[in-house]
Enzyme design. Sequence first.
Site, PDB file in Angstrom:
ATOM      1  N   ASP A  65      58.149 -47.608 -98.508  1.00 37.76           N
ATOM      2  CA  ASP A  65      58.783 -46.356 -98.890  1.00 37.76           C
ATOM      3  C   ASP A  65      58.376 -45.920-100.297  1.00 37.76           C
ATOM      4  O   ASP A  65      58.914 -46.416-101.285  1.00 37.76           O
ATOM      5  CB  ASP A  65      60.307 -46.555 -98.813  1.00 37.76           C
ATOM      6  CG  ASP A  65      61.069 -45.307 -99.181  1.00 37.76           C
ATOM      7  OD1 ASP A  65      62.297 -45.383 -99.329  1.00 37.76           O
ATOM      8  OD2 ASP A  65      60.431 -44.239 -99.317  1.00 37.76           O
ATOM      9  N   ASP A  81      56.511 -39.117-100.156  1.00 42.29           N
ATOM     10  CA  ASP A  81      57.560 -40.031 -99.703  1.00 42.29           C
ATOM     11  C   ASP A  81      57.293 -40.545 -98.292  1.00 42.29           C
ATOM     12  O   ASP A  81      57.663 -39.907 -97.300  1.00 42.29           O
ATOM     13  CB  ASP A  81      58.921 -39.333 -99.759  1.00 42.29           C
ATOM     14  CG  ASP A  81      60.056 -40.283 -99.419  1.00 42.29           C
ATOM     15  OD1 ASP A  81      61.227 -39.852 -99.454  1.00 42.29           O
ATOM     16  OD2 ASP A  81      59.772 -41.467 -99.119  1.00 42.29           O
TER      17      ASP A  81
END
Length: 322
Positions: free
Chosen positions: A33, A213
């Site tokens: 992430d 992201d």
Amino acid sequence: TNGSAPAVPSDQYDSLYLSPVTVGSSTLHLDFDTGSSDLWVFSSLQAQSSLVGHDYYMVDPAKEKQGYTWKISYGDGSGASGKVYADKVVVGGVTATAQAVEAATAVSAQFTQDVDTDGLLGLAMSTLNTVKPQQQKTFFDTVLKQLAQPLFAVDLKYHAAGSYDFGFIDKSKYTGAINYVNADTSKGWWGVSATAYSIGNASTSATVSGILDTGTTLLYVDTPIVKAYYAKVKGSKMDNTQGGYVFPCSATLPDFSLTIGGVKQIVPGKHINYSPTSAGNCFGGIQTNDGIGFSILGDIFLKSKYVIHEMGSTPRIGFAQQ
Ligand SMILES: CN(C)c1ccc(C(=O)NN)cc1
């Protein structure tokens, strides 16, 4: 030592991508992430009922960082919390011998019910790490000095397995030039700005500021841009029940691009048909960033590119076409 780990879609819609990681003596499947900075895992500290379907980290009390805790919440309202251990973490052959491993004592329903995800491995700046009383380093920060180059490269794919490369750029994974821009890391994320967007063949000047992201599924941009996009999609509408723009699954979706560093970074229209809804439409991969305050260039944006995240004296982001 350099290394590479696969990034496997967790489902048929690429909701998220999972990578195998050895934590202590267990192999877990983590969601890498670039939008957060905690390495946290499902663990033996949780109630057995929360562990059903998950692989989990068997904590060793001798490795506990006593008095250390963590608690994280994500943009979608999900979250987790727990205790901290120092243990061996291996990703694609790259080893961190005493990495801060954040073992969950509690996780929100979104994580418990997602039985494929055994935790997250944060790849944003360590300044966003939530561990107290002392902030801990991300895996990337821990191994940085052992890498040939201070970078990792993200190769997420559309409905197929991709990879995360650490310490090297794999020339077989992209075509054409790599276009580099400076990253804005001042808020702890991999920040980037665009100077224009295009829908089909029409370009519009605009400033689009956002973050890369990998842990966010879709592409979230300013409302006027979203409205202009779906105005070109026959039968599209904002469906509050589904929580965003939907359209007939047979619709032809125009390509979308953001101009970054003077180069159009194109998202193929096909990638913008994210998934069918429960109401017989299809859910759009581009949605509004209302309430967020900036754009989020998530997997829908990333999965057509090879994206280099370089933590040199000046952090940079490199974009190349897959
Ligand atoms: C519930 N799950 C699997 C999530 C995973 C990642 C995120 C996120 O915002 N990452 N930047 C949120 C939720």
